[in-house]
Design a protein around this motif. Sequence first.
Motif, PDB file in Angstrom:
ATOM      1  N   LYS A  11       0.807  -1.221   0.000  1.00 49.70           N
ATOM      2  CA  LYS A  11       0.000   0.000   0.000  1.00 49.70           C
ATOM      3  C   LYS A  11       0.841   1.272   0.000  1.00 49.70           C
ATOM      4  O   LYS A  11       0.420   2.306   0.499  1.00 49.70           O
ATOM      5  CB  LYS A  11      -0.950  -0.002   1.200  1.00 49.70           C
ATOM      6  CG  LYS A  11      -0.267  -0.071   2.556  1.00 49.70           C
ATOM      7  CD  LYS A  11      -1.284  -0.127   3.663  1.00 49.70           C
ATOM      8  CE  LYS A  11      -0.601  -0.310   4.993  1.00 49.70           C
ATOM      9  NZ  LYS A  11      -1.572  -0.396   6.068  1.00 49.70           N
ATOM     10  N   SER A  12       2.029   1.173  -0.594  1.00 48.83           N
ATOM     11  CA  SER A  12       2.882   2.355  -0.568  1.00 48.83           C
ATOM     12  C   SER A  12       3.738   2.469  -1.819  1.00 48.83           C
ATOM     13  O   SER A  12       3.905   1.523  -2.573  1.00 48.83           O
ATOM     14  CB  SER A  12       3.787   2.322   0.669  1.00 48.83           C
ATOM     15  OG  SER A  12       4.697   1.247   0.595  1.00 48.83           O
ATOM     16  N   LEU A  13       4.256   3.659  -1.987  1.00 47.51           N
ATOM     17  CA  LEU A  13       5.232   3.965  -3.032  1.00 47.51           C
ATOM     18  C   LEU A  13       6.550   4.182  -2.318  1.00 47.51           C
ATOM     19  O   LEU A  13       6.619   4.964  -1.368  1.00 47.51           O
ATOM     20  CB  LEU A  13       4.817   5.250  -3.764  1.00 47.51           C
ATOM     21  CG  LEU A  13       5.853   5.927  -4.643  1.00 47.51           C
ATOM     22  CD1 LEU A  13       6.104   5.076  -5.881  1.00 47.51           C
ATOM     23  CD2 LEU A  13       5.397   7.318  -5.043  1.00 47.51           C
ATOM     24  N   GLY A  14       7.575   3.483  -2.721  1.00 45.42           N
ATOM     25  CA  GLY A  14       8.871   3.651  -2.082  1.00 45.42           C
ATOM     26  C   GLY A  14       9.895   4.158  -3.071  1.00 45.42           C
ATOM     27  O   GLY A  14       9.876   3.782  -4.240  1.00 45.42           O
ATOM     28  N   ARG A  36       8.684  15.325  -7.679  1.00 46.31           N
ATOM     29  CA  ARG A  36       8.001  15.121  -8.965  1.00 46.31           C
ATOM     30  C   ARG A  36       7.483  13.685  -9.092  1.00 46.31           C
ATOM     31  O   ARG A  36       6.415  13.460  -9.655  1.00 46.31           O
ATOM     32  CB  ARG A  36       8.936  15.461 -10.122  1.00 46.31           C
ATOM     33  CG  ARG A  36       9.123  16.968 -10.291  1.00 46.31           C
ATOM     34  CD  ARG A  36       9.808  17.342 -11.597  1.00 46.31           C
ATOM     35  NE  ARG A  36      11.017  16.573 -11.859  1.00 46.31           N
ATOM     36  CZ  ARG A  36      12.255  16.955 -11.517  1.00 46.31           C
ATOM     37  NH1 ARG A  36      12.448  18.115 -10.920  1.00 46.31           N
ATOM     38  NH2 ARG A  36      13.283  16.195 -11.802  1.00 46.31           N
ATOM     39  N   LEU A  37       8.225  12.722  -8.560  1.00 53.69           N
ATOM     40  CA  LEU A  37       7.776  11.332  -8.584  1.00 53.69           C
ATOM     41  C   LEU A  37       6.469  11.183  -7.800  1.00 53.69           C
ATOM     42  O   LEU A  37       5.538  10.515  -8.249  1.00 53.69           O
ATOM     43  CB  LEU A  37       8.850  10.411  -8.007  1.00 53.69           C
ATOM     44  CG  LEU A  37       8.473   8.938  -7.892  1.00 53.69           C
ATOM     45  CD1 LEU A  37       8.210   8.321  -9.262  1.00 53.69           C
ATOM     46  CD2 LEU A  37       9.564   8.165  -7.161  1.00 53.69           C
ATOM     47  N   ILE A  38       6.398  11.809  -6.657  1.00 47.43           N
ATOM     48  CA  ILE A  38       5.165  11.757  -5.860  1.00 47.43           C
ATOM     49  C   ILE A  38       4.011  12.359  -6.645  1.00 47.43           C
ATOM     50  O   ILE A  38       2.932  11.763  -6.739  1.00 47.43           O
ATOM     51  CB  ILE A  38       5.359  12.479  -4.506  1.00 47.43           C
ATOM     52  CG1 ILE A  38       6.371  11.727  -3.635  1.00 47.43           C
ATOM     53  CG2 ILE A  38       4.019  12.637  -3.789  1.00 47.43           C
ATOM     54  CD1 ILE A  38       6.833  12.501  -2.413  1.00 47.43           C
ATOM     55  N   GLN A  39       4.221  13.530  -7.209  1.00 38.90           N
ATOM     56  CA  GLN A  39       3.150  14.188  -7.968  1.00 38.90           C
ATOM     57  C   GLN A  39       2.745  13.386  -9.202  1.00 38.90           C
ATOM     58  O   GLN A  39       1.572  13.323  -9.553  1.00 38.90           O
ATOM     59  CB  GLN A  39       3.567  15.609  -8.356  1.00 38.90           C
ATOM     60  CG  GLN A  39       3.598  16.562  -7.193  1.00 38.90           C
ATOM     61  CD  GLN A  39       2.282  16.576  -6.418  1.00 38.90           C
ATOM     62  OE1 GLN A  39       1.211  16.252  -6.907  1.00 38.90           O
ATOM     63  NE2 GLN A  39       2.359  16.945  -5.163  1.00 38.90           N
ATOM     64  N   CYS A  40       3.700  12.758  -9.861  1.00 37.89           N
ATOM     65  CA  CYS A  40       3.403  11.922 -11.023  1.00 37.89           C
ATOM     66  C   CYS A  40       2.530  10.739 -10.605  1.00 37.89           C
ATOM     67  O   CYS A  40       1.549  10.410 -11.281  1.00 37.89           O
ATOM     68  CB  CYS A  40       4.701  11.431 -11.661  1.00 37.89           C
ATOM     69  SG  CYS A  40       4.466  10.369 -13.093  1.00 37.89           S
ATOM     70  N   ALA A  41       2.883  10.102  -9.498  1.00 39.74           N
ATOM     71  CA  ALA A  41       2.098   8.965  -9.004  1.00 39.74           C
ATOM     72  C   ALA A  41       0.672   9.383  -8.669  1.00 39.74           C
ATOM     73  O   ALA A  41      -0.284   8.655  -8.942  1.00 39.74           O
ATOM     74  CB  ALA A  41       2.782   8.338  -7.789  1.00 39.74           C
ATOM     75  N   VAL A  42       0.510  10.574  -8.094  1.00 39.03           N
ATOM     76  CA  VAL A  42      -0.830  11.082  -7.779  1.00 39.03           C
ATOM     77  C   VAL A  42      -1.593  11.369  -9.069  1.00 39.03           C
ATOM     78  O   VAL A  42      -2.737  10.936  -9.249  1.00 39.03           O
ATOM     79  CB  VAL A  42      -0.761  12.348  -6.895  1.00 39.03           C
ATOM     80  CG1 VAL A  42      -2.123  13.023  -6.793  1.00 39.03           C
ATOM     81  CG2 VAL A  42      -0.235  12.005  -5.509  1.00 39.03           C
ATOM     82  N   ARG A  44      -1.322  10.194 -11.997  1.00 42.79           N
ATOM     83  CA  ARG A  44      -1.637   9.002 -12.787  1.00 42.79           C
ATOM     84  C   ARG A  44      -2.510   8.005 -12.036  1.00 42.79           C
ATOM     85  O   ARG A  44      -2.818   6.940 -12.545  1.00 42.79           O
ATOM     86  CB  ARG A  44      -0.360   8.331 -13.253  1.00 42.79           C
ATOM     87  CG  ARG A  44       0.383   9.176 -14.264  1.00 42.79           C
ATOM     88  CD  ARG A  44       1.631   8.517 -14.718  1.00 42.79           C
ATOM     89  NE  ARG A  44       2.264   9.338 -15.731  1.00 42.79           N
ATOM     90  CZ  ARG A  44       2.785   8.850 -16.825  1.00 42.79           C
ATOM     91  NH1 ARG A  44       2.748   7.563 -17.069  1.00 42.79           N
ATOM     92  NH2 ARG A  44       3.357   9.650 -17.691  1.00 42.79           N
ATOM     93  N   GLY A  45      -2.867   8.336 -10.808  1.00 46.17           N
ATOM     94  CA  GLY A  45      -3.775   7.489 -10.047  1.00 46.17           C
ATOM     95  C   GLY A  45      -3.124   6.311  -9.344  1.00 46.17           C
ATOM     96  O   GLY A  45      -3.817   5.429  -8.841  1.00 46.17           O
ATOM     97  N   PHE A  46      -1.796   6.277  -9.277  1.00 39.62           N
ATOM     98  CA  PHE A  46      -1.109   5.200  -8.564  1.00 39.62           C
ATOM     99  C   PHE A  46      -0.991   5.491  -7.074  1.00 39.62           C
ATOM    100  O   PHE A  46      -0.705   4.602  -6.291  1.00 39.62           O
ATOM    101  CB  PHE A  46       0.288   4.975  -9.152  1.00 39.62           C
ATOM    102  CG  PHE A  46       0.263   4.463 -10.558  1.00 39.62           C
ATOM    103  CD1 PHE A  46      -0.151   3.170 -10.835  1.00 39.62           C
ATOM    104  CD2 PHE A  46       0.630   5.274 -11.608  1.00 39.62           C
ATOM    105  CE1 PHE A  46      -0.185   2.695 -12.139  1.00 39.62           C
ATOM    106  CE2 PHE A  46       0.606   4.808 -12.916  1.00 39.62           C
ATOM    107  CZ  PHE A  46       0.193   3.519 -13.175  1.00 39.62           C
ATOM    108  N   LEU A  47      -1.198   6.735  -6.712  1.00 37.64           N
ATOM    109  CA  LEU A  47      -1.102   7.168  -5.321  1.00 37.64           C
ATOM    110  C   LEU A  47      -2.295   8.070  -5.041  1.00 37.64           C
ATOM    111  O   LEU A  47      -2.605   8.953  -5.831  1.00 37.64           O
ATOM    112  CB  LEU A  47       0.215   7.936  -5.118  1.00 37.64           C
ATOM    113  CG  LEU A  47       0.626   8.334  -3.716  1.00 37.64           C
ATOM    114  CD1 LEU A  47       0.835   7.096  -2.843  1.00 37.64           C
ATOM    115  CD2 LEU A  47       1.912   9.149  -3.764  1.00 37.64           C
ATOM    116  N   SER A  48      -2.965   7.821  -3.947  1.00 41.31           N
ATOM    117  CA  SER A  48      -4.140   8.603  -3.581  1.00 41.31           C
ATOM    118  C   SER A  48      -3.786  10.074  -3.368  1.00 41.31           C
ATOM    119  O   SER A  48      -2.718  10.393  -2.844  1.00 41.31           O
ATOM    120  CB  SER A  48      -4.735   8.047  -2.282  1.00 41.31           C
ATOM    121  OG  SER A  48      -5.715   8.899  -1.766  1.00 41.31           O
TER     122      SER A  48
END
Length: 81
Positions: A11-14, A36-42, A44-48
């Motif tokens: 349940k996480s992005l590392g 930027r990685l965090i924002q990209c994940a958000v 694209r829907g990979f991170l809430s």
Amino acid sequence: MGAHAKGWNHKSLGFSFLGSFSRRVPNAAALNAARRLIQCAVSRGFLSRSYTLKGHRNVNPTSCPGDALYRVIRGWPRFKA
């Protein structure tokens, strides 16, 4: 699935920074890439959008990510110890 934080992998992005950051922080390019990685994940829907940011030491007994880097990420949006 990564193996970055036992009990949290599903349940996480590392991501990691290469180096020792107990006394110094990563350079600006590395810090910006992480943000930027965090924002990209958000986006694209990979991170809430309501994600919680934690340091490795918040979920496992470790000194990672180093005191200097930890002080930086504590100031990032959505950080919770």
